[in-house]
Design an enzyme around this catalytic site. Structure first.
Site, PDB file in Angstrom:
ATOM      1  N   ARG A 169       0.810  -1.228   0.000  1.00 17.37           N
ATOM      2  CA  ARG A 169       0.000   0.000   0.000  1.00 17.37           C
ATOM      3  C   ARG A 169       0.838   1.270   0.000  1.00 17.37           C
ATOM      4  O   ARG A 169       0.650   2.156  -0.832  1.00 17.37           O
ATOM      5  CB  ARG A 169      -0.915   0.026   1.236  1.00 17.37           C
ATOM      6  CG  ARG A 169      -2.192  -0.733   1.098  1.00 17.37           C
ATOM      7  CD  ARG A 169      -2.561  -1.315   2.435  1.00 17.37           C
ATOM      8  NE  ARG A 169      -1.577  -2.320   2.760  1.00 17.37           N
ATOM      9  CZ  ARG A 169      -1.681  -3.595   2.361  1.00 17.37           C
ATOM     10  NH1 ARG A 169      -2.746  -3.993   1.750  1.00 17.37           N
ATOM     11  NH2 ARG A 169      -0.717  -4.468   2.618  1.00 17.37           N
ATOM     12  N   THR A 170       1.757   1.380   0.972  1.00 15.73           N
ATOM     13  CA  THR A 170       2.468   2.651   1.162  1.00 15.73           C
ATOM     14  C   THR A 170       3.291   2.988  -0.076  1.00 15.73           C
ATOM     15  O   THR A 170       3.278   4.127  -0.558  1.00 15.73           O
ATOM     16  CB  THR A 170       3.372   2.565   2.409  1.00 15.73           C
ATOM     17  OG1 THR A 170       2.595   2.062   3.487  1.00 15.73           O
ATOM     18  CG2 THR A 170       3.934   3.918   2.770  1.00 15.73           C
ATOM     19  N   LYS A 230      25.793  -5.554  -2.039  1.00 18.12           N
ATOM     20  CA  LYS A 230      27.247  -5.677  -2.198  1.00 18.12           C
ATOM     21  C   LYS A 230      27.983  -5.039  -1.030  1.00 18.12           C
ATOM     22  O   LYS A 230      29.196  -4.816  -1.102  1.00 18.12           O
ATOM     23  CB  LYS A 230      27.681  -5.002  -3.499  1.00 18.12           C
ATOM     24  CG  LYS A 230      27.021  -5.583  -4.740  1.00 18.12           C
ATOM     25  CD  LYS A 230      27.384  -4.739  -5.962  1.00 18.12           C
ATOM     26  CE  LYS A 230      26.484  -5.061  -7.134  1.00 18.12           C
ATOM     27  NZ  LYS A 230      26.499  -4.007  -8.160  1.00 18.12           N
ATOM     28  N   ARG A 253      11.201   3.898   3.751  1.00 18.07           N
ATOM     29  CA  ARG A 253      10.772   2.857   4.707  1.00 18.07           C
ATOM     30  C   ARG A 253      12.002   2.051   5.078  1.00 18.07           C
ATOM     31  O   ARG A 253      12.782   1.646   4.206  1.00 18.07           O
ATOM     32  CB  ARG A 253       9.704   1.949   4.123  1.00 18.07           C
ATOM     33  CG  ARG A 253       9.447   0.754   5.040  1.00 18.07           C
ATOM     34  CD  ARG A 253       8.241  -0.029   4.673  1.00 18.07           C
ATOM     35  NE  ARG A 253       7.019   0.690   4.981  1.00 18.07           N
ATOM     36  CZ  ARG A 253       5.807   0.138   4.980  1.00 18.07           C
ATOM     37  NH1 ARG A 253       5.671  -1.132   4.674  1.00 18.07           N
ATOM     38  NH2 ARG A 253       4.747   0.839   5.276  1.00 18.07           N
ATOM     39  N   HIS A 295       4.758   5.664  11.662  1.00 22.38           N
ATOM     40  CA  HIS A 295       4.302   5.570  10.272  1.00 22.38           C
ATOM     41  C   HIS A 295       3.321   6.743  10.079  1.00 22.38           C
ATOM     42  O   HIS A 295       2.106   6.558  10.044  1.00 22.38           O
ATOM     43  CB  HIS A 295       3.622   4.217  10.055  1.00 22.38           C
ATOM     44  CG  HIS A 295       3.327   3.853   8.639  1.00 22.38           C
ATOM     45  ND1 HIS A 295       3.487   4.731   7.576  1.00 22.38           N
ATOM     46  CD2 HIS A 295       2.853   2.694   8.096  1.00 22.38           C
ATOM     47  CE1 HIS A 295       3.141   4.118   6.455  1.00 22.38           C
ATOM     48  NE2 HIS A 295       2.759   2.893   6.748  1.00 22.38           N
TER      49      HIS A 295
HETATM   50  N1   CP Z   1      -0.396  -0.067   5.832  1.00 18.04           N
HETATM   51  C1   CP Z   1       0.833  -0.339   5.329  1.00 18.04           C
HETATM   52  O1   CP Z   1       1.819   0.280   5.703  1.00 18.04           O
HETATM   53  O2   CP Z   1       0.850  -1.317   4.374  1.00 18.04           O
HETATM   54  P1   CP Z   1       2.166  -1.768   3.564  1.00 18.04           P
HETATM   55  O3   CP Z   1       3.099  -2.419   4.548  1.00 18.04           O
HETATM   56  O4   CP Z   1       1.664  -2.711   2.511  1.00 18.04           O
HETATM   57  O5   CP Z   1       2.783  -0.529   2.981  1.00 18.04           O
END
Ligand code: CP
Length: 322
Positions: A58-59, A86, A108, A136
């Site tokens: 999603r993110t 590497k 992320r 998040h």
């Molecule tokens: N909600 C969320 O962060 O989903 P993902 O881990 O798929 O990005």
């Protein structure tokens, strides 16, 4: 304009006016997403890199779509196919990205604080797209946006977050954002899923699913994060489902107008039954739609701050064009 930060690293430090500015800006972008042509030229000439060191559906897709809807130049980086394999360090990766004159970085990473580290090595704006179990922020903002769309002002609204709080960056960002917006927050789950510091965050803790959800306006269900559990946090998934899983029987004991939310990905049949996830009280897919608008708003507001820092840039660009 109600927003003066160069980076979005978490919601702990973000105030009520700032969150309101993001949500109001997202409302405008949400309208753009309903138009036949879902694109604005705002980010022409701006380059954004999506730096993902951890899995995401999603993110990552939501940020990429938000950037493309804004007409940005988009680059995607995946740790599994990069020179990290590497032995390249995060600092060297960051310095190379910096050398490519990237304007904004969405990151992320499994380590808490990794996006904060990046701010010391990259001149561009950094957006935290999830740093380990820490924060998040854009997930929490899209949660707040979806809640506001459905129940109005969050002041005094009762929000219950159910599940694996201790491993959840979403829970932490949601709690900071909800408390800032005046909501009453209850956390529900086994004792082993409650972080030690949680009561200091100004929330109520309950280990009784009926007590915690009976009067809730919103029930936000979190994924059981099997990949982050090093110790014996749960005797078994079946026991968790028996004690805390949300199914139609438990839903029937909640308010008729309760809102069911989940950040995804869902462990269907574990923390949430499929008929509730897909049922009329669920706004889970609305959360995903709203996520694109919220991320467009965050990118836009950060870019405005960056542009204000570089007032001379249009002249430089004009010179280059000639
Ligand atoms: N909600 C969320 O962060 O989903 P993902 O881990 O798929 O990005």
């Amino acid at each position: 304009m109600g927003w003066s930060r160069k980076h979005l690293l978490g919601l702990e430090e973000v105030g009520r006016d700032e969150i309101t500015t993001i949500l109001d800006t997202a409302s405008k972008f949400r309208e753009v997403l309903d138009r036949p042509v879902k694109k604005v030229p705002t980010f022409r000439g701006i380059t954004v890199v999506n730096l993902f060191f951890e899995a995401s559906t999603r993110t990552r897709m939501s940020f990429e779509l938000a950037e493309k809807r804004l007409s940005a130049d988009v680059m995607n980086f995946s740790a599994s196919t990069s020179s990290l394999k590497k032995g390249e360090t995060l600092r060297d990766t960051a310095r190379n990205i910096e050398a490519m004159k990237v304007d904004m970085v969405v990151m992320r990473h499994p380590s808490p604080g990794a996006p904060h580290f990046l701010t010391q090595h990259i001149d561009g704006s950094i957006i935290n797209a999830g740093d380990g179990p820490h924060e998040h922020p854009t997930q929490a903002l899209l949660d707040l946006f979806t809640m506001r769309e459905n129940v109005g002002d969050l002041d005094g609204k009762r929000v219950t977050i159910v599940g694996d709080i201790v491993h959840s960056r979403v829970a932490r960002s949601d709690i900071w954002g909800l408390k800032t917006m005046g909501a009453d927050v209850t956390l529900c789950g086994p004792k082993t899923f409650m972080p030690a510091e949680v009561e200091a965050m100004g929330v109520t803790v309950s280990h009784d699913i009926h007590e915690a959800t009976a009067d809730a306006d919103i029930v936000n269900i979190l994924r059981i994060q099997r990949e982050r559990q090093e110790g014996a946090f749960l005797p078994s998934l079946r026991e968790y489902t028996n004690l805390f899983g949300i199914d139609s029987e438990r839903l029937a004991r909640m308010r008729d107008d309760v809102l069911i939310m989940h950040p995804g990905p869902i462990n269907r049949g574990v923390e949430l039954a499929p008929d509730v996830a897909d049922g009329p009280r669920s706004v889970i897919l609305d959360q995903v739609t709203n996520g694109v608008a919220v991320r467009m708003a965050v990118l836009y507001l950060l870019s405005r701050v960056r542009a204000a820092e570089r007032v001379d840039e249009p002249e430089i660009l004009a010179e280059v064009t000639i």
